[in-house]
Scaffold this motif. Structure first.
Motif, PDB file in Angstrom:
ATOM      1  N   PHE A  27       0.842  -1.198   0.000  1.00 40.78           N
ATOM      2  CA  PHE A  27       0.000   0.000   0.000  1.00 40.78           C
ATOM      3  C   PHE A  27       0.874   1.245   0.000  1.00 40.78           C
ATOM      4  N   GLN A  28       1.336   1.630  -1.158  1.00 37.31           N
ATOM      5  CA  GLN A  28       2.200   2.807  -1.238  1.00 37.31           C
ATOM      6  C   GLN A  28       1.383   4.080  -1.397  1.00 37.31           C
ATOM      7  N   LYS A  29       0.149   3.966  -1.916  1.00 33.79           N
ATOM      8  CA  LYS A  29      -0.725   5.129  -2.032  1.00 33.79           C
ATOM      9  C   LYS A  29      -1.601   5.219  -0.786  1.00 33.79           C
ATOM     10  N   LYS A  30      -2.174   6.393  -0.593  1.00 37.87           N
ATOM     11  CA  LYS A  30      -3.092   6.575   0.518  1.00 37.87           C
ATOM     12  C   LYS A  30      -4.392   5.834   0.218  1.00 37.87           C
ATOM     13  N   LEU A  31      -4.928   5.147   1.236  1.00 37.64           N
ATOM     14  CA  LEU A  31      -6.181   4.418   1.069  1.00 37.64           C
ATOM     15  C   LEU A  31      -7.339   5.406   0.971  1.00 37.64           C
ATOM     16  N   THR A  32      -8.164   5.243  -0.054  1.00 40.38           N
ATOM     17  CA  THR A  32      -9.315   6.123  -0.214  1.00 40.38           C
ATOM     18  C   THR A  32     -10.631   5.391  -0.017  1.00 40.38           C
ATOM     19  N   LYS A  37     -10.562   1.395   4.835  1.00 37.92           N
ATOM     20  CA  LYS A  37     -10.183   2.158   6.038  1.00 37.92           C
ATOM     21  C   LYS A  37     -10.862   1.588   7.280  1.00 37.92           C
TER      22      LYS A  37
END
Length: 102
Positions: A27-32, A37
C-alpha cells in the motif's frame, strides 16, 4: 541451543518481519476506500477480542466464576468506567463468585 530451535526462531522472525513489512510495500498510495479504512481500523479490536474472549472462560477453572467476572466487566464497561476499574471489578466478582454454592 539446538539447530531446531534456531530454525523456529528464524521462522518467527521472518513471519513477524513480513507481517510488518508487507503493508508498507503493498500500500504505497493513501487508502481512499471507506471499506478498506474501516476494515483496517477494526482489525486490532477484532484480534484482541478473539484472543481474550476464549481465555475469559478458561482462566478461572469454573464457568460460574468466569461468567460472574465477564458480566461485571461488561456492565462496568457500558457504564464507561476506566480499564483499571473494570479489571479490578471483574477480579473481585470472580473472587466473590467462588463463594457461590453452585
Amino acid at each position: 541451543m539446538t539447530l531446531k530451535m534456531f530454525y523456529y526462531m528464524l521462522a518467527m522472525a521472518l513471519t513477524t518481519y513480513l507481517v510488518r513489512m508487507l503493508p508498507f510495500t503493498l500500500f504505497q498510495k493513501k487508502l481512499t476506500s471507506r471499506f478498506a479504512k474501516s476494515f483496517f481500523a477494526y482489525i486490532p479490536y477484532a484480534v484482541l477480542a478473539a484472543m481474550t474472549f476464549p481465555a475469559i472462560f478458561s482462566a478461572t477453572g469454573s464457568i460460574t466464576t468466569a461468567i460472574c467476572g465477564f458480566a461485571v466487566a461488561v456492565v462496568l464497561t457500558f457504564c464507561k468506567q476506566s480499564l483499571i476499574v473494570v479489571a479490578i471489578g471483574a477480579c473481585v466478582a470472580v473472587y466473590l463468585g467462588g463463594f457461590l454454592p453452585f
